[in-house]
Structure formats: C-alpha cells, structure tokens
Design a protein around this motif. Structure first.
Motif, mmCIF file in Angstrom:
data_model
loop_
_atom_site.group_PDB
_atom_site.id
_atom_site.type_symbol
_atom_site.label_atom_id
_atom_site.label_comp_id
_atom_site.label_asym_id
_atom_site.label_seq_id
_atom_site.Cartn_x
_atom_site.Cartn_y
_atom_site.Cartn_z
ATOM 1 N N TRP A 1 36.681 4.679 32.134
ATOM 2 C CA TRP A 1 37.132 5.394 30.932
ATOM 3 C C TRP A 1 37.504 6.830 31.320
ATOM 4 C CZ3 TRP A 1 38.418 2.432 27.168
ATOM 5 C CH2 TRP A 1 37.742 1.229 26.966
ATOM 6 N N SER A 2 38.650 6.960 31.894
ATOM 7 C CA SER A 2 39.141 8.255 32.328
ATOM 8 C C SER A 2 39.678 9.030 31.136
ATOM 9 C CB SER A 2 40.259 8.063 33.353
ATOM 10 O OG SER A 2 41.348 7.382 32.742
ATOM 11 N N LYS A 3 40.127 10.252 31.407
ATOM 12 C CA LYS A 3 40.687 11.061 30.325
ATOM 13 C C LYS A 3 41.872 10.355 29.679
ATOM 14 C CE LYS A 3 42.349 15.686 29.191
ATOM 15 N NZ LYS A 3 42.590 17.054 29.676
ATOM 16 N N SER A 4 42.702 9.686 30.488
ATOM 17 C CA SER A 4 43.845 8.970 29.929
ATOM 18 C C SER A 4 43.375 7.836 29.034
ATOM 19 C CB SER A 4 44.745 8.424 31.044
ATOM 20 O OG SER A 4 44.029 7.509 31.865
ATOM 21 N N SER A 5 42.214 7.222 29.371
ATOM 22 C CA SER A 5 41.672 6.170 28.524
ATOM 23 C C SER A 5 41.173 6.733 27.202
ATOM 24 C CB SER A 5 40.518 5.457 29.247
ATOM 25 O OG SER A 5 40.976 4.793 30.391
ATOM 26 N N CYS A 6 40.702 7.964 27.217
ATOM 27 C CA CYS A 6 40.267 8.595 25.964
ATOM 28 C C CYS A 6 41.420 8.666 24.979
ATOM 29 C CB CYS A 6 39.751 10.005 26.238
ATOM 30 S SG CYS A 6 38.207 10.081 27.149
ATOM 31 N N VAL A 7 42.522 9.266 25.377
ATOM 32 C CA VAL A 7 43.631 9.441 24.436
ATOM 33 C C VAL A 7 44.361 8.140 24.168
ATOM 34 C CG1 VAL A 7 43.944 11.885 24.967
ATOM 35 C CG2 VAL A 7 45.228 10.173 26.265
ATOM 36 N N SER A 8 44.171 7.128 25.022
ATOM 37 C CA SER A 8 44.832 5.845 24.778
ATOM 38 C C SER A 8 44.236 5.127 23.576
ATOM 39 C CB SER A 8 44.746 4.950 26.014
ATOM 40 O OG SER A 8 43.423 4.496 26.220
ATOM 41 N N GLN A 9 43.105 5.599 23.092
ATOM 42 C CA GLN A 9 42.526 5.027 21.871
ATOM 43 C C GLN A 9 43.313 5.443 20.621
ATOM 44 O OE1 GLN A 9 39.989 2.781 22.095
ATOM 45 N NE2 GLN A 9 40.238 3.120 24.291
ATOM 46 N N PHE A 10 44.202 6.423 20.785
ATOM 47 C CA PHE A 10 45.006 6.930 19.666
ATOM 48 C C PHE A 10 46.430 6.388 19.736
ATOM 49 C CE2 PHE A 10 42.298 10.748 20.900
ATOM 50 C CZ PHE A 10 41.301 10.497 19.967
#
Length: 361
Positions: free
Chosen positions: A52-61
């Motif tokens: 759960w990288s930073k890119s995975s964080c914003v991919s939830q949006f």
C-alpha cells in the motif's frame, strides 16, 4: 517488542526447568509456534506496508482525487489517514470520520478472508482527539464501520477497518440490517456485473442538537454511502436516518454534498452528481445483466463548490502510505502496534495454557 519476547522467553525457560518432561515438551512446542507466528506476521505486515504505497492511497479515490471539505468549520482538528485498503478524513471534533473512501474492484473482492473482530483505538491520533472503546461501551449504539470489513482483501486491511477512526455510533438496526444490505448490494454489483466502484461513506450531522456517547463522540443524525460506477456512469447515494426505523432512500450525490459540506467526488461533473438512479437496496436486486434505470435529475440540492487544482494537490499530498508520518506529524504505527497487540494476546494465551497443564499434572 524485543524486550517482550525476551521477557516471555525467560518465563518459559523457568517453566521448562520447573516441570516434568511432557509439560517441558509442550511448552517448547508452544513457544516455537509463538515465535514462528511473529516471524510470519512481521513479514506479512512489512509486505502489506510496502504494497500500500502512496500511489495506492490515492488510488482509492476516483481519478486519484480525495473528497474535499468545502465547509471551513469541518476542517478544524482533522487528520487524513491512509489505511491499508481505504482512506479516512478523521475529525477530532466529532471523534469520528467525516468520510471513508475505498475503490472496490472485481479482483479485490475475489479474495475472501475470515472475519476477525479487532476493534481498537487509533494510536496515530492523540489521546484528546480519538474515540475509545470505552466511549462505545453500553452506549446503545454499534461501532459502525464506514468502510466495511467485508470489503477488505487481506489481514492488514481487515485489521485497519476495525480502527475506531473508521467508526461512527450507529443505531443497531441501521447498522446490522439496512447498512449491511447496502454494503452487500454494492459488492454484488462489482462481483456479479463486473463493475468497479468508487465509494465514499460517512455521517451526516444535521440536527441542531446532536447526541454524544462516551467522552464527546458525536452520534450522526444520518449516514450516507455515495457510489460511482465509472464503466456505466451510474452515480448516486444511499441516505438513511441513524435510527432503528429501517428507512433508506436513494438520492443524488449533490443532496449529500448539500447536507455535509463535503465535495465527495471533486473529479465528477455537476451534471453526473445531480443524477439519481434506481440503485439496488439488497443483493436480490442485483442481476448480472440488469442495468439501473435513470430515475430523475436533482435540480434543488446545492452541489458542493468546485475545488481548485492547487487545493486538491495539497490535500492529495497529505495521504501518505501506511507506516509513514501523516500531515499532522502523527506516526502511522500499524505494523508496530498490531504486532505488539498480537504478541501480548499470544503470550497470555500461551501462559494460561501452560498453567492449565501444570494444574492438571
């Protein structure tokens, strides 16, 4: 953690020397299992933190764009948190999330894990802002997940979903019946119709006089779940009073934005957010080939104001990967706190088991 292992290793050594051979062998076997569990769990936690990288964080949006608090009064004492599998904007004023966002995909929901309740306080938040287990005890309200446990694809995500930062005080029938059916219906659309969905769930505080439980945890007057299916363009929101009436209705995203002061999907056009579709209320309404009919266009509600690109980019940067500091300087302690809690539980169970053997001998 090393001290904890060392302490209990000494404790087990003492037991080993003190008691008879069968108990010694059982003790050593239990301790070996205990150590192996810690190694496996540590590896899994590290792997999850890396995944759960930073890119995975914003991919939830949707389009990597988080919901935005348009109403200034909501912004006081807020903490953005990137969990494994979902994100939350937590309010230290209400001691609840203002929203919880997740991206459900066919692949994600193809993974099934057994539910393991692990309700816990969020240690990333300071003690004055976070809700506690005691706050909910004997309150008459459930600890209601905003991003539900059943949406989670792995143990790390499941554990995070039981954080109280993902909970609101929810009326029992609303939580266990109405909300459960809506969560199941949303997942069924993904799995049966092969449609990915972006979901934003949260509380509505619209009553002039709000109830509290425990030490100032606000009880929502209503709860909402906004959904957007990008493959078909279907959008809308479920809206239910936070009581035991079993009432629920489907409304536009704009109506929820009007009630909450939150731009739920800043990347969606106003015309899409004004549409209302006949969204399913339970899994029986979900058929593989069924299309959800357009119902009406909401021309009355005030959609949330548009957000500048600069403001959205600034907010986006605040959602950092688990295991790293968030924008308020609080440290994400998922890996450390999770392992320590599990260590304590395993050690307690292990010692209790050994003492039973001692008494039996």
């Amino acid at each position: 953690m090393n001290n904890l292992i060392k302490f209990n290793h000494l404790t087990l050594n003492t037991l080993y020397l003190k008691f008879n051979q069968p108990i010694r062998h059982m003790t050593l076997a239990c301790f070996a299992l205990f150590i192996s569990q810690q190694q496996v769990h540590a590896a899994n936690s590290t792997s999850s933190s890396n995944f759960w990288s930073k890119s995975s964080c914003v991919s939830q949006f949707y389009k990597d764009t988080p919901p935005y608090l348009v109403k200034d009064s909501l912004k006081k004492n807020t903490t953005p948190i990137c969990f494994n599998g979902f994100n939350v904007m937590y309010s230290g004023m209400s001691k609840t999330p203002l929203w919880s966002a997740e991206h459900l995909t066919v692949q994600r929901l193809s993974v099934k894990i057994k539910r393991q309740d692990s309700f816990h306080e969020e240690e990333r938040l300071n003690t004055t802002s976070r809700s506690t287990l005691k706050d909910y005890r004997a309150s008459g309200y459930d600890r209601g997940h905003m991003s539900p446990n059943a949406d989670m694809p792995d143990e790390a995500s499941q554990y995070d979903s039981f954080s109280l930062a993902n909970m609101v005080p929810q009326a029992p029938k609303n939580n266990q019946e109405v909300w459960r059916k809506l969560e199941e219906a949303t997942r069924a659309v993904v799995t049966k119709q092969k449609q990915n969905v972006y979901v934003v769930t949260g509380p509505v505080y619209s009553n002039q006089k709000l109830k509290t439980v425990g030490n100032g945890v606000l009880v929502p007057s209503s709860v909402f779940k906004a959904v957007y299916y990008p493959e078909t363009g279907v959008a809308g929101a479920y809206y239910a009073p936070n009581d035991n009436s079993l009432k629920v209705k489907v409304v536009s995203i704009c109506e929820i934005e009007d009630l909450t002061g939150v731009n739920l999907f800043p990347a969606l056009s106003e015309s899409v957010k004004r549409r209302v579709y006949d969204l399913p209320l339970s899994t029986t309404d979900v058929k593989p080939a069924k299309k959800y009919a357009f119902s009406n266009l909401d021309s009355k509600s005030q959609c949330a104001n548009e957000v500048s690109e600069a403001d959205l980019n600034a907010l986006k940067k605040q959602f950092t990967a688990p295991g790293r500091p968030n924008s308020n300087g609080a440290t994400d302690s998922f890996v450390g706190s999770n392992i320590v809690q599990m260590l304590k539980q395993v050690v307690e169970n292990l010692l209790a088991f050994v003492l039973k053997l001692v008494k039996a001998s």
